[in-house]
Write an enzyme that holds these catalytic residues in place. Structure first.
Site, short mmCIF file in Angstrom:
data_model
loop_
_atom_site.label_atom_id
_atom_site.label_comp_id
_atom_site.label_asym_id
_atom_site.label_seq_id
_atom_site.Cartn_x
_atom_site.Cartn_y
_atom_site.Cartn_z
N HIS A 9 -7.13 3.06 3.86
CA HIS A 9 -6.90 3.92 5.04
C HIS A 9 -8.19 4.13 5.82
CE1 HIS A 9 -3.10 4.97 3.07
NE2 HIS A 9 -2.73 5.65 4.14
N GLU A 49 -2.58 9.63 7.95
CA GLU A 49 -1.14 9.45 7.98
C GLU A 49 -0.47 10.36 9.02
OE1 GLU A 49 0.94 7.33 6.57
OE2 GLU A 49 -0.45 6.28 5.23
N CYS A 75 -10.92 3.15 0.10
CA CYS A 75 -9.51 3.37 0.37
C CYS A 75 -9.19 2.59 1.63
CB CYS A 75 -9.22 4.86 0.56
SG CYS A 75 -7.52 5.21 1.10
N ASP A 77 0.86 -1.18 0.00
CA ASP A 77 0.00 0.00 0.00
C ASP A 77 0.90 1.23 0.00
OD1 ASP A 77 -2.37 1.61 0.26
OD2 ASP A 77 -1.97 1.83 2.39
N SER A 78 0.29 2.41 -0.13
CA SER A 78 1.06 3.65 -0.09
C SER A 78 1.50 4.02 1.32
CB SER A 78 0.23 4.80 -0.68
OG SER A 78 -0.93 5.00 0.11
N CYS A 126 -4.38 -1.50 -1.76
CA CYS A 126 -4.49 -0.08 -2.06
C CYS A 126 -5.49 0.08 -3.20
CB CYS A 126 -3.12 0.47 -2.48
SG CYS A 126 -3.14 2.20 -3.02
N ASN A 127 -6.55 0.83 -2.96
CA ASN A 127 -7.58 1.04 -3.98
C ASN A 127 -7.05 1.83 -5.16
OD1 ASN A 127 -10.59 0.31 -2.86
ND2 ASN A 127 -9.19 0.78 -1.20
N THR A 128 -6.22 2.84 -4.88
CA THR A 128 -5.69 3.68 -5.95
C THR A 128 -4.77 2.88 -6.87
OG1 THR A 128 -5.80 5.60 -4.48
CG2 THR A 128 -4.44 5.81 -6.44
#
Length: 276
Positions: free
Chosen positions: A198, A164, A196, A21-22, A84-86
């Site tokens: 997150h 974050e 997302c 993931d990011s 990660c959806n993006t």
């Protein structure tokens, strides 16, 4: 035209599962995988140096995602979870090309879209990053299975940076959530997909906003179940590992990641800086 049958006979159940993931969001998926598959070794890559992905170009997201995928393959992972959806919305095909059929790939959009499609949902809302919303993948995936479902997507770009930065249960996130969820696009929804990984870190605050009026979908649980089904199908479930190893690689070490990862996985995790 026949689809090629997958052959994973070269893989062993003892190999780790790769997750990326990011940033901290994918930890919500990793936590569910740990809960559902307690004997599995996990290798997690958090690309904290480049977050948030939702504000990046599609080309950049593809570059990051394929580099991380290749790194996880080098770590001998038996499956790749795009947590990660993006990255799923913008780089799934390229990740699949990088993997070249060597290991199963599980994403976070298609299993959720399929589950929602076959349950009783009429008006569905999706909150996600700009890049995920711009891809339209949730709407396409849901309506591929059920064309009668109305899907409204809303970009909510301030949530990832707030998470974050550690603003959970904070007036800042309360204000952001209220501002987004009161948007007219989401006015008549019965179901909300947190698009997302997150966002489940704020699920209690989101549910508090809606009360019992809207069902909030638990995406990490759906993804972890999909992973279990696929590993079981190919005899790749590890059921004899009483002391699993959890190794976390980060492209930039952050205090918030360390705090959340230790909360989810305990104090004994391995956290390592790795710039690709």
């Amino acid at each position: 035209m026949k689809t090629k049958k997958q052959d994973y006979s070269h893989l062993s159940s003892k190999q780790p599962i790769g997750i990326f993931d990011s940033g901290v969001g994918g930890l919500t998926v990793a936590r569910e995988i740990k809960r559902l598959l307690p004997n599995e070794d996990l290798i997690y890559f958090g690309d904290t140096k480049h977050l948030p992905y939702g504000e990046k170009s599609r080309e950049a997201i593809i570059e990051y995602s394929t580099k991380i995928t290749n790194f996880l393959l080098q770590q001998n992972c038996k499956a790749i979870v795009i947590a990660c959806n993006t990255a799923t919305a913008n780089a799934l095909n390229e990740v699949m090309e990088s993997v070249a059929g060597k290991v199963p790939v599980i994403d976070v959009i298609n299993p959720v879209a399929e589950k929602v499609s076959y349950e009783i949902h009429n008006n569905v809302g999706v909150i996600a990053t700009k890049a995920t919303v711009n891809s339209g993948l949730y709407k396409k995936s849901i309506r591929k299975h059920n064309k009668w479902i109305k899907v409204d997507e809303l970009a909510t770009p301030l949530l990832v940076p707030a998470i974050e930065e550690g603003f959970k249960n904070h007036p800042i996130t309360h204000a952001i959530i209220y501002n987004y969820l009161s948007n007219s696009k989401l006015k008549n929804i019965e179901t909300l997909i947190l698009g997302c990984t997150h966002y489940p870190l704020l699920i209690d605050e989101i549910k508090q906003y809606y009360g019992n009026r809207v069902r909030v979908i638990d995406s990490p649980n759906i993804v972890a179940n999909q992973l279990k089904i696929i590993l079981d199908k190919y005899n790749l479930l590890n059921d004899q590992n009483p002391k699993p190893n959890y190794h976390f690689y980060l492209s930039d070490l952050t205090k918030n990641f360390e705090k959340i990862s230790k909360k989810f996985f305990g104090k004994t995790i391995d956290l390592e800086l790795k710039v690709l």
